[in-house]
Design a protein around this motif. Structure first.
Motif, short mmCIF file in Angstrom:
data_model
loop_
_atom_site.label_atom_id
_atom_site.label_comp_id
_atom_site.label_asym_id
_atom_site.label_seq_id
_atom_site.Cartn_x
_atom_site.Cartn_y
_atom_site.Cartn_z
N PHE A 192 34.87 39.03 40.73
CA PHE A 192 36.37 39.72 40.64
C PHE A 192 36.90 39.12 39.41
N THR A 193 37.85 39.98 38.85
CA THR A 193 38.22 39.65 37.74
C THR A 193 39.61 38.54 37.73
N ASP A 194 40.00 38.43 38.88
CA ASP A 194 41.07 37.37 39.14
C ASP A 194 40.85 36.40 40.28
N ALA A 195 39.89 36.19 40.90
CA ALA A 195 39.49 35.27 42.14
C ALA A 195 37.96 35.08 42.09
N PRO A 196 37.68 33.96 42.72
CA PRO A 196 36.19 33.64 42.65
C PRO A 196 35.72 34.61 43.50
#
Lengths: 694, 694
Positions: B84-88
């Motif tokens: 993801f670009t914004d989460a692990p």
């Protein structure tokens, strides 16, 4: 339907002039495009005239570059261009607007530390200006530098009416090799980042590969593809498209464009080292020459040297980074390492796990790391003073767990702490899987970046510059790849960026060929903190390492790093005093370097001249095969005698059995021109100090 | 350093339990992971018990799926996960929380049109719930459907406290084939999109490939890897990572995440057709079964049929799409085509270049296109009425030049115009290079999208739904790939999506093996608007096409499309009245289909039953090699006699010379169980109508 239909509709193409891909299973053709009559010729040659680079355009207005050497095509006409997220791509309908040849350069410059004191920069340069024939009329320059041993080229794009900066979706630079080749490469964009073994396959079987990728063309010519001066841009991998063609694939970022540029902008240099053989690749200075000169001014404070560390016991699983009963970085443990270093001509002591933040699941999640707060059982002030009394420096350690923004928020206190405690070098770490670097957005949310994306490329330079303010050098682990920036920022001493010794602690150990691969792949980038010298040849649970002792010694000469670790424990070194003598003696800063022989992945022999004496050192290693390597001592000074202190594989030595510990020592007098035969055991090696006499 | 160090630090791993990649040059091992004792067993089998899918987790908590068939491993344990670009990322530290087996399904459903009237859906289903053991405790389900002839699986992710939707950077689904294989594949992410020739290489030499990719494993089993029900997600290609492992690579978009999902979300089905031979792949209904049933209700207005078109003369460069002296889409020209269609059992007349917008450089720049404004020399109302009088329909044409948002702004007027002029089908076009689709942002700026990115996947469905409102069918060129959505939206009749006949107009023509490749690669997706039937066998400037006439006829049976073109001009068809008779007779809607024999890229024979009579049709084609193919007429109805009207390569026929025009005709009576031998010339074929008697 394809674009030709549109051109036909406009009468801009005829169907007899092929505007199609020749879509056959991509065998590169050794054709030459005729130069369009209305465009200037764009050819540049190396100073010796052997390498030629040319640029032309095809019927679609594609700009194509090619390279030949000695009249043989190396790179067939290959495409250039860019995709953008918010503008039409630049790829076709280009014409060569102008070609400018710079005044040839032939100069030398001095490295403050390195493998050679002086570097010759002898090149010719051509700038090709390409302009779109479409209404946007955008302009890009492609600048080629041609040396006798390779070429570099980069895009230079002026700020212009229809292009103020760029949001780059990807770069379309292709490398269509004219011959099939054997390739040594490792996969890119996988979870374990740069830490994969090199594999040897036909060029046609390359998937998506990190650079450098090293090729031996069918005709024997060796080529290494990499990049130089990677600044404010995403690192590139190469993907096989068809046949023998590789294309750039930029590392992603959390945003839409992989690269965001403003104003006028440039790319890193796309580089090809070209040589008759593997040693020839290593002997090139192209990478350094393509980087800008030192920007830091006086760097006399940058100190090469050896170090030991509170480290191998953690890697093996005996001690812990985190606090607790097995905590490694205690005052008592570190004191022992300082004593050992001080007594053995070792300048540094690395301490990992000295600070607060290791207690949780820090890997990929390092937001608890405190870079100026020691644990209670690590007396930093006392140890700094104690080290100083022993003429030893502590080597700092900043493990970010991938929390890069968090690290940046502590830069000043972190490097001030390091400087205040006499740390000349800090080892950084980014243990997080690929794509899992934490970058804080202005609103506090976290974006996920890649280790080699544009943001991290810039982050690493911010680290190096922040460290320089405090006169601290950097040894980056889980780094961005090396592209020669040590020339510009000489406090960027070394980095990891491949599978190092640590893998020999664990199951899935490095095979005997690994270091012979590294010498002609990873090491073409620059220094690697491989951490050789595990003379016990055992990893966790006494598992055997696939090496001989003599090979461990040879690695100090083969695998260059200005900060070179003696990775084993003092207790283990005490068991091998005769072998350890070479580690004690070997320097880490060199006047001169020669690669005497070698084949990628098979064997290699280095000779290096100490920068601070008249001694030479030799290291030779082999893969799983034993071999006798004949070396003529041409590199020694004429008229001088040397005492060769030889550390060689003992009778019956082999990496495969307990005989890996068999080592023999010999001393003899030699002089320039003598011939010696190095008998290397399976998985073995040989190290020699040529101690200069009169 | 790698993650194991972190685990060691926490005492969460021991070094004897390998948490490392076995980084050897990726030979797939046929190991079976032991099932962790604390997790439920996750195995599902096909109804016949021959195929088994299993999921397990390794020591790192990676979820691994594998497939075996008849006890032989087909896919070795292969990874799952997401970046993801914004989460692990979701990849490790997973456990199998639950395994649910659905009630087995065995049902049939009816296609409104197609290759088979009834489709059997016989499958078993398993849902594996994976939960992270880390504090986020995120949950993903992987749902497997297992048929006797293949498997599909997809991720289904509930809306949950720590995951409300997702910004997906990439999907980490791997396919580690257990054996080496021969692969037929075409490159992905290159400028010419889906229009590349298929190449045959070892699996290990696959680069980045579009799907479907077809494999013949070393043991002979055939496998095709593709996806089904691609909705609101980016299309995936596969890239070779190492050895025999392919990994999903999602198509980029202009934004950071390649896919943005909200709430609970699912992926398309990842599919593997598995069969003993190439014909077995084609006979599978897995792709259709994995799509949802018809959402459009009554679709009796969707009309399969043949068409001619004001087209080949433009493709050849003789006429123009743009206005001017050579404009093709004039009232007079179209009237002739209507007359020809009406006289020859052809239901449609495609007209390209009928509308305003073609005068500039429209390719990749279609913002001038007007989809309801005819040119002055095209009398739309008159021609619509004239066509109706001949029982012919005009086929509309919407070329966007890649300006997809611009097209969307005219949907209603465009499809109303089409419906008002009796157009049952509209051919759409997106002539723009890969990554050059124009998408308007709310602020009016233009973002650049990919033809198969999430935004375009959704765009195509918006087109189909907008067209359905006006009872118009869609034949999309430069499309997103087919994933079986014609089941859900039966007005999505056909699409291009590979190199069609048009390439035979130009230099770089399709080679003789091309259609034998298509049959077992592209055609596994669904209908292709290939546009066969160029009986003149000449492209631009009378350049020869590499086919025989009989092969052109056979393609009407081999390459399925419910809207099938007779691509040559009326003038040319007038020269070949005997051969043309087959085109006049052949239907485009089938009751039943059998692939009688075939090898990928070599040859194939189809038999199909007309949906509106008791006739059968046969088409057989070969590559550059002549061959005799023996066929037993088992497919015919028992007790009925048929008149076989045979169109076969004439004496000495070959694609390679002027003898390509040699064709022979034969008529004989046959019945079920008879054996016939098809003699196929080099680059030739054979077509047969089995006219049912009593």
């Amino acid at each position: 339907m394809t674009r030709i239909a549109a051109l036909l509709a406009l009468g801009l193409a005829t169907t007899t002039a092929s505007a199609q891909d020749t879509a056959a299973p991509a065998v590169n053709e050794t054709f030459k495009f005729a130069r369009p009559a209305d465009q200037p010729e764009a050819i540049e040659t190396s100073p010796d005239g052997r390498i030629a680079v040319s640029v032309t355009t095809d019927n679609d207005g594609r700009a194509l570059w090619s390279v030949s050497r000695g009249g043989t095509l190396i790179v067939a006409p290959s495409r250039l261009g860019f995709l953008f997220t918010d503008a039409p791509k630049i790829e076709r309908q280009l014409r060569i607007q102008s070609v400018t040849h710079a005044k040839p350069v032939d100069t030398t410059w001095t490295q403050p530390w390195g493998e050679w004191r002086t570097i010759r920069d002898n090149h010719k340069e051509m700038r090709v200006r390409l302009m779109e024939t479409t209404p946007l009329h955008r302009v890009i320059d492609v600048v080629f530098r041609v040396q006798d041993d390779g070429i570099g080229f980069r895009y230079e794009v002026p700020d212009q009416a229809n292009m103020h900066g760029a949001n780059i979706a990807d770069e379309l630079t292709e490398f269509s090799f004219a011959e099939d080749a054997t390739a040594w490469w490792k996969v890119a964009f996988q979870w374990n980042r740069e830490e994969y073994l090199y594999q040897r396959t036909p060029l046609s079987a390359v998937g998506t590969a990190a650079t450098p990728i090293t090729l031996k063309l069918a005709g024997g010519t060796h080529v290494a593809l990499h990049e130089a001066a990677l600044v404010d841009y995403a690192s590139t991998a190469v993907m096989k498209t068809e046949g023998n063609t590789l294309r750039t694939v930029l590392t992603p970022g959390s945003g839409g464009p992989k690269v965001v540029k403003t104003g006028s902008w440039t790319t890193p240099w796309r580089t090809l080292l070209i040589a008759d053989d593997a040693p020839g690749l290593y002997m090139s200075h192209l990478m350094l020459n393509l980087n800008e000169p030192n920007k830091l001014g006086d760097v006399s404070w940058v100190k090469p040297g050896k170090f030991v560390g509170v480290w191998w016991n953690m890697i093996k699983g005996d001690w812990t980074w985190a606090r607790g009963p097995r905590h490694g970085a205690t005052t008592a443990n570190v004191k022992k390492y300082i004593d050992f270093a001080g007594a053995n001509n070792i300048q540094g002591v690395l301490v990992e796990g000295w600070n607060v933040g290791w207690d949780g699941d820090w890997a990929g999640n390092g937001s608890a790391m405190q870079f100026a707060t020691p644990t209670a059982d690590f007396d930093a002030d006392y140890l700094a003073n104690y080290a100083k009394s022993k003429k030893v420096s502590l080597i700092g350690h900043h493990e970010t767990g991938g929390a890069a923004s968090h690290y940046e928020s502590q830069f000043d206190q972190a490097f001030k702490f390091a400087a205040d405690h006499g740390e000349h070098v800090v080892k950084t770490g980014y243990v997080a899987d690929a794509g899992q670097i934490e970058r804080a957005n202005p609103d506090g949310s976290i974006a996920r970046e890649w280790h080699e994306g544009q943001w991290m490329v810039n982050h690493h330079l911010r680290v190096v510059q922040a460290a320089a303010k405090y006169r601290v050098g950097i040894d980056a682990h889980e780094p961005v790849k090396d592209t020669g920036l040590r020339r510009t920022y000489p406090n960027w001493l070394a980095r990891e960026g491949s599978r190092g010794m640590e893998y020999n602690a664990w199951p899935g150990k490095n095979p005997p060929e690994h270091e012979a691969n590294l010498a002609f792949t990873r090491m073409l980038e620059g220094p690697m903190d491989f951490t050789p010298g595990v003379l016990s040849l055992t990893g966790s649970d006494n598992s055997p390492i696939q090496s001989t002792i003599a090979k461990q010694l040879a690695l100090y000469v083969v695998l260059y790093s200005p900060v070179q670790m003696a990775a084993d424990t003092p207790e283990n070194y005490a068991k091998y005093p005769d072998a350890f003598r070479f580690i004690r003696d070997v320097p880490t800063d060199w006047q001169d370097t020669r690669v005497l022989n070698g084949e990628v992945g098979d064997f290699v022999t280095f000779a290096r001249a100490d920068r601070n004496s008249r001694d030479w050192y030799l290291g030779s290693i082999t893969d799983e095969n034993p071999r006798n390597v004949t070396v003529t001592l041409d590199f020694l000074e004429p008229g001088r005698t040397y005492t060769a202190q030889i550390y060689k594989d003992g009778p019956g030595a082999t990496y495969a059995t307990e005989a890996r510990h068999a080592i023999a020592f010999e001393t003899k007098r030699v002089k320039k021109g003598d011939t010696i035969i190095l008998s290397l055991a399976p998985g073995g090696g040989q190290a020699i100090r040529f101690k200069a006499g009169r």
